[in-house]
Scaffold this active site. Sequence first.
Site, PDB file in Angstrom:
ATOM      1  N   SER A 122      -1.913  -5.197  -0.337  1.00 49.67           N
ATOM      2  CA  SER A 122      -3.321  -4.447  -0.133  1.00 49.67           C
ATOM      3  C   SER A 122      -3.625  -5.601   0.652  1.00 49.67           C
ATOM      4  O   SER A 122      -5.348  -4.693   1.426  1.00 49.67           O
ATOM      5  CB  SER A 122      -4.113  -3.923  -1.765  1.00 49.67           C
ATOM      6  OG  SER A 122      -4.016  -5.471  -2.093  1.00 49.67           O
ATOM      7  N   HIS A 143       0.900   1.343   1.671  1.00 52.01           N
ATOM      8  CA  HIS A 143      -0.086   0.365   0.587  1.00 52.01           C
ATOM      9  C   HIS A 143      -0.112   1.848  -0.515  1.00 52.01           C
ATOM     10  O   HIS A 143      -0.956   2.731   0.240  1.00 52.01           O
ATOM     11  CB  HIS A 143      -1.430   0.431   1.485  1.00 52.01           C
ATOM     12  CG  HIS A 143      -2.598  -0.381   0.326  1.00 52.01           C
ATOM     13  ND1 HIS A 143      -3.233  -0.310   0.640  1.00 52.01           N
ATOM     14  CD2 HIS A 143      -2.077  -1.132  -0.869  1.00 52.01           C
ATOM     15  CE1 HIS A 143      -3.892  -0.456  -0.475  1.00 52.01           C
ATOM     16  NE2 HIS A 143      -3.037  -1.233  -1.074  1.00 52.01           N
ATOM     17  N   GLU A 155      -0.822   4.110   2.895  1.00 55.71           N
ATOM     18  CA  GLU A 155      -1.081   3.802   4.021  1.00 55.71           C
ATOM     19  C   GLU A 155      -0.089   3.347   4.606  1.00 55.71           C
ATOM     20  O   GLU A 155       0.486   2.141   3.702  1.00 55.71           O
ATOM     21  CB  GLU A 155      -2.436   2.039   3.983  1.00 55.71           C
ATOM     22  CG  GLU A 155      -4.172   2.834   3.789  1.00 55.71           C
ATOM     23  CD  GLU A 155      -5.097   1.553   3.644  1.00 55.71           C
ATOM     24  OE1 GLU A 155      -6.000   1.665   3.952  1.00 55.71           O
ATOM     25  OE2 GLU A 155      -4.966   0.718   2.916  1.00 55.71           O
ATOM     26  N   ASN A 193      -9.590  -0.895   2.501  1.00 51.21           N
ATOM     27  CA  ASN A 193     -10.176  -2.161   1.450  1.00 51.21           C
ATOM     28  C   ASN A 193     -11.027  -2.722   2.155  1.00 51.21           C
ATOM     29  O   ASN A 193     -12.201  -3.222   1.605  1.00 51.21           O
ATOM     30  CB  ASN A 193      -8.862  -3.614   0.952  1.00 51.21           C
ATOM     31  CG  ASN A 193      -7.831  -2.245  -0.273  1.00 51.21           C
ATOM     32  OD1 ASN A 193      -8.635  -1.806  -1.498  1.00 51.21           O
ATOM     33  ND2 ASN A 193      -6.784  -2.822  -0.558  1.00 51.21           N
TER      34      ASN A 193
END
Length: 311
Positions: A122, A143, A155, A193
């Site tokens: 992440s 991800h 992702e 994130n």
Amino acid sequence: MQLEDIKTIGVVGAGQMGRGIGQVCATAEYQVLLVDVAEPPLQEALSKIRAGLERAVERGSITRHQAGKVLALIRPIVQLDRLRDAQLVIEAVPEDLALKQALFAELNRICDASVVLASNTSSISITKLGAASGRPDRVVGLHFMNPAPVMRLVEIVRGLETSERTLHLALDLAKRLGKTPVVAKDVPGFIVNRILMPMINEAAFALEEGVASAEDIDLAMTTGANHPVGPLALADRIGLDTVLAICEVLYQDLGDPKFRPCPLLRRYVEAGWLGRKSGHGFYLYEASGERHETAKGTGSAVWGGACPPAR
């Protein structure tokens, strides 16, 4: 390697994300080799996958036959060398750079030269993992969001040396898995994130400073910003250790003080209060993972009647 060449996918790590990714791949009718260091975590993973599929059957989302087929496609193994039978491997081990680098070096030894190695990291650099792998052109970030069987986004993260062929294979695979892919640069936190963790971190600061109780902070964001779940409850779902690890990477790699992890978050992790998986985080949880009901605004769910946050 083309998408049609992939029949078996290896998933390394049978934790929350690994088992979810394994379930997603099996649902798309791939044979899955789910790897962990010992039998107990593998059996726990299978038990939780089975329970999740049973709930889906009860909701009518899938048939019992389909659930059985998914389970039959997941093979738990403890021997990493068995991944020589996989045409693609997805790493989902804890967010530790040294651990992931060592794993990618080992996977390079085990897997055929044509195999793409993907990471569910992440926040950790795909470029660094590619360098450790010995095949940087065939390393890519995949991800998945948590919980992987439910969340649509993946992702796709391109390292400095990730090839066009590898990038397009990852995009095609994500679509084959029923996901919506977005391509991100190899920067700390990628897209989600980079935006989400500062919000969670700021919510922890707000709690530490006594702005409001955990319940009211979350309620403000669900009813005021129309978020489906509040930032503190979401942090508990992700795992406070994972949240802290991502915040640390953002802070260290970007060097901006706005990413400094909240001291309260660090203290909770040091105490072993990791969220739903430990039964105690910003809230308290039953063994089933259900949250304890507490009086709104008392803060008892946050502090457990033990240690209120330091000012």
